[in-house]
Design an enzyme around this catalytic site. Structure first.
Site, PDB file in Angstrom:
ATOM      1  N   HIS A  19     -16.884 -37.420 -12.800  1.00 14.54           N
ATOM      2  CA  HIS A  19     -17.431 -36.504 -13.804  1.00 14.54           C
ATOM      3  C   HIS A  19     -18.810 -35.988 -13.408  1.00 14.54           C
ATOM      4  O   HIS A  19     -19.225 -34.918 -13.855  1.00 14.54           O
ATOM      5  CB  HIS A  19     -17.418 -37.188 -15.182  1.00 14.54           C
ATOM      6  CG  HIS A  19     -16.029 -37.524 -15.633  1.00 14.54           C
ATOM      7  ND1 HIS A  19     -15.712 -38.651 -16.342  1.00 14.54           N
ATOM      8  CD2 HIS A  19     -14.842 -36.872 -15.425  1.00 14.54           C
ATOM      9  CE1 HIS A  19     -14.405 -38.676 -16.578  1.00 14.54           C
ATOM     10  NE2 HIS A  19     -13.858 -37.614 -16.023  1.00 14.54           N
ATOM     11  N   HIS A  42      -4.222 -33.050 -14.580  1.00 15.99           N
ATOM     12  CA  HIS A  42      -3.889 -34.359 -15.166  1.00 15.99           C
ATOM     13  C   HIS A  42      -5.021 -34.693 -16.139  1.00 15.99           C
ATOM     14  O   HIS A  42      -5.963 -35.403 -15.798  1.00 15.99           O
ATOM     15  CB  HIS A  42      -3.794 -35.435 -14.087  1.00 15.99           C
ATOM     16  CG  HIS A  42      -2.693 -35.209 -13.086  1.00 15.99           C
ATOM     17  ND1 HIS A  42      -2.735 -34.201 -12.153  1.00 15.99           N
ATOM     18  CD2 HIS A  42      -1.522 -35.867 -12.884  1.00 15.99           C
ATOM     19  CE1 HIS A  42      -1.627 -34.254 -11.414  1.00 15.99           C
ATOM     20  NE2 HIS A  42      -0.878 -35.253 -11.835  1.00 15.99           N
ATOM     21  N   SER A 100     -12.470 -35.774 -18.635  1.00 13.78           N
ATOM     22  CA  SER A 100     -12.804 -34.518 -17.945  1.00 13.78           C
ATOM     23  C   SER A 100     -12.616 -33.267 -18.815  1.00 13.78           C
ATOM     24  O   SER A 100     -13.466 -32.358 -18.753  1.00 13.78           O
ATOM     25  CB  SER A 100     -12.001 -34.402 -16.649  1.00 13.78           C
ATOM     26  OG  SER A 100     -10.616 -34.599 -16.874  1.00 13.78           O
ATOM     27  N   ASP A 143       4.246 -31.032 -16.023  1.00 10.59           N
ATOM     28  CA  ASP A 143       3.837 -31.540 -14.719  1.00 10.59           C
ATOM     29  C   ASP A 143       2.644 -30.718 -14.207  1.00 10.59           C
ATOM     30  O   ASP A 143       2.770 -29.516 -13.977  1.00 10.59           O
ATOM     31  CB  ASP A 143       5.018 -31.434 -13.758  1.00 10.59           C
ATOM     32  CG  ASP A 143       4.637 -31.881 -12.369  1.00 10.59           C
ATOM     33  OD1 ASP A 143       3.637 -32.615 -12.219  1.00 10.59           O
ATOM     34  OD2 ASP A 143       5.330 -31.493 -11.415  1.00 10.59           O
ATOM     35  N   ASP A 164      -6.367 -34.913 -10.747  1.00  7.74           N
ATOM     36  CA  ASP A 164      -6.781 -36.300 -11.003  1.00  7.74           C
ATOM     37  C   ASP A 164      -5.578 -37.145 -11.428  1.00  7.74           C
ATOM     38  O   ASP A 164      -5.518 -37.646 -12.557  1.00  7.74           O
ATOM     39  CB  ASP A 164      -7.864 -36.261 -12.105  1.00  7.74           C
ATOM     40  CG  ASP A 164      -8.400 -37.633 -12.443  1.00  7.74           C
ATOM     41  OD1 ASP A 164      -8.266 -38.554 -11.622  1.00  7.74           O
ATOM     42  OD2 ASP A 164      -8.945 -37.780 -13.553  1.00  7.74           O
TER      43      ASP A 164
HETATM   44  N1  SAM Z   1      -8.670 -36.333 -15.753  1.00  7.74           N
HETATM   45  C1  SAM Z   1      -8.833 -37.336 -16.791  1.00  7.74           C
HETATM   46  C2  SAM Z   1     -10.306 -37.627 -16.973  1.00  7.74           C
HETATM   47  O1  SAM Z   1     -11.056 -37.565 -15.985  1.00  7.74           O
HETATM   48  O2  SAM Z   1     -10.702 -37.899 -18.100  1.00  7.74           O
HETATM   49  C3  SAM Z   1      -8.096 -38.610 -16.497  1.00  7.74           C
HETATM   50  C4  SAM Z   1      -6.692 -38.439 -16.038  1.00  7.74           C
HETATM   51  S1  SAM Z   1      -5.842 -39.917 -15.673  1.00  7.74           S
HETATM   52  C5  SAM Z   1      -6.554 -40.474 -14.207  1.00  7.74           C
HETATM   53  C6  SAM Z   1      -4.302 -39.292 -15.134  1.00  7.74           C
HETATM   54  C7  SAM Z   1      -3.443 -38.685 -16.238  1.00  7.74           C
HETATM   55  O3  SAM Z   1      -2.341 -38.000 -15.647  1.00  7.74           O
HETATM   56  C8  SAM Z   1      -2.822 -39.700 -17.185  1.00  7.74           C
HETATM   57  O4  SAM Z   1      -3.217 -39.392 -18.499  1.00  7.74           O
HETATM   58  C9  SAM Z   1      -1.307 -39.519 -17.002  1.00  7.74           C
HETATM   59  O5  SAM Z   1      -0.587 -39.670 -18.209  1.00  7.74           O
HETATM   60  C10 SAM Z   1      -1.216 -38.107 -16.504  1.00  7.74           C
HETATM   61  N2  SAM Z   1      -0.041 -37.747 -15.688  1.00  7.74           N
HETATM   62  C11 SAM Z   1       0.720 -38.531 -14.888  1.00  7.74           C
HETATM   63  N3  SAM Z   1       1.589 -37.777 -14.199  1.00  7.74           N
HETATM   64  C12 SAM Z   1       1.361 -36.485 -14.549  1.00  7.74           C
HETATM   65  C13 SAM Z   1       1.912 -35.237 -14.146  1.00  7.74           C
HETATM   66  N4  SAM Z   1       2.878 -35.160 -13.237  1.00  7.74           N
HETATM   67  N5  SAM Z   1       1.407 -34.113 -14.681  1.00  7.74           N
HETATM   68  C14 SAM Z   1       0.407 -34.164 -15.611  1.00  7.74           C
HETATM   69  N6  SAM Z   1      -0.149 -35.316 -16.034  1.00  7.74           N
HETATM   70  C15 SAM Z   1       0.322 -36.454 -15.507  1.00  7.74           C
END
Ligand code: SAM
Length: 280
Positions: A19, A42, A100, A143, A164
């Site tokens: 961040h 993500h 994020s 996705d 992410d």
């Molecule tokens: N970016 C966020 C932050 O910094 O606050 C944290 C994200 S966390 C590391 C990863 C997220 O990706 C999870 O909430 C998970 O449910 C989601 N996720 C997993 N596979 C995914 C996909 N194919 N597409 C979108 N989201 C996905």
């Protein structure tokens, strides 16, 4: 398989690094009046309660954001990030951590746009709820990698793309490279910021090698390790790989990384790394 929940990890050392870099890129993009797109593939749930069951169970934030919270020698370049965290903790006590998308929401201007994607059935409604009144934001369940094809290039032709994933499935290490390659073909001038964990160093070496093979140039690596590399379970370091970084980012991180490392790892173990994977 969607077992990863960011609420267990929110505010840990990896989030602090991620961040910080995210905020510095956003601040750099704001130096021009022209609008830009913030695309988060993500996005997570958005807001995390640090006194909640998940965060309390791991206590990871105690070795992350909590270590910066009481510091009185905060470098100026960290202010946008920490101001965003403060905005969610108006009483001064550290109770919530913004993910994020909420950090971006706090920093973006009225003319900018957010495109957020989350796949998890529990986290997606929480994220959508956070943005229900924000006309700048589009929140979708799906996705995230698909968005790199569907939403790029942005109308404004300026943007930060944060990638992410949880890396809970091993194919994520290849999927991120494919996703970046797909996005870059459509939008070569965008700033791409890819987060990665170091669990097994070999996985990261392979991922970086594959990224080099794409032919993309201007790739900067920023890493902060809290322990030496190891083949034991768990994350010893995390990093951000930034394609087309704003020109000031390298210098800003050269100053910030030693400070962050000293605060986050008072034991003095681990390392920091700031180097070009592929230069200009
Ligand atoms: N970016 C966020 C932050 O910094 O606050 C944290 C994200 S966390 C590391 C990863 C997220 O990706 C999870 O909430 C998970 O449910 C989601 N996720 C997993 N596979 C995914 C996909 N194919 N597409 C979108 N989201 C996905």
């Amino acid at each position: 398989m969607l077992s990863y929940r960011h609420s267990f990890h929110a505010g840990n050392h990896a989030d602090v690094l991620k961040h910080t870099v995210q905020s510095l890129i956003i601040e750099a993009l704001k130096e021009k009046e022209k609008p830009f797109l913030y695309l988060d593939t993500h996005a997570g749930a958005g807001r995390y309660q640090l006194s909640g069951e998940h965060a309390e169970r791991t206590g990871e934030y105690l070795e992350g954001i909590a270590r910066l919270w009481q510091c009185d020698d905060i470098p100026e370049t960290l202010t946008p990030y920490l101001d965003a965290v403060k905005a969610f903790n108006p009483g001064g006590q550290l109770r919530y951590y913004p993910g994020s998308p909420l950090i971006a929401r706090h920093l973006l201007r009225p003319q900018d746009k957010l495109q957020l994607t989350e796949l998890h059935p529990s986290d997606y409604p929480l994220l959508r709820g956070e943005f229900s009144k924000d006309k700048r934001a589009m929140v979708s369940r799906g996705d995230g990698y698909q968005q790199l094809k569907a939403k790029l290039p942005p109308v404004s032709r300026r943007g930060l793309i944060l990638i992410d994933p949880p890396y809970e499935i091993k194919t994520d290490y290849q999927a991120v490279v494919q996703g970046i390659s797909d996005g870059y073909k459509r939008f070569a001038t965008g700033v791409y910021a890819l987060w990665y964990p170091v669990v097994l160093r070999q996985q990261i070496k392979r991922m970086i090698h594959e990224l080099e093979e794409t032919g993309i140039r201007r790739i900067l690596q920023i890493e902060l390790a809290v322990r030496p590399d190891s083949d034991q379970r768990g994350m010893s370091a995390s990093g951000m790989i930034v394609i087309n970084p704003p020109w000031k980012l390298e210098q800003q991180m050269a100053e910030l990384l030693p400070w962050l490392h000293a605060r986050l790892v008072p034991e003095g173990i681990g390392h920091t790394r700031l180097e070009w994977i592929v230069p200009e």
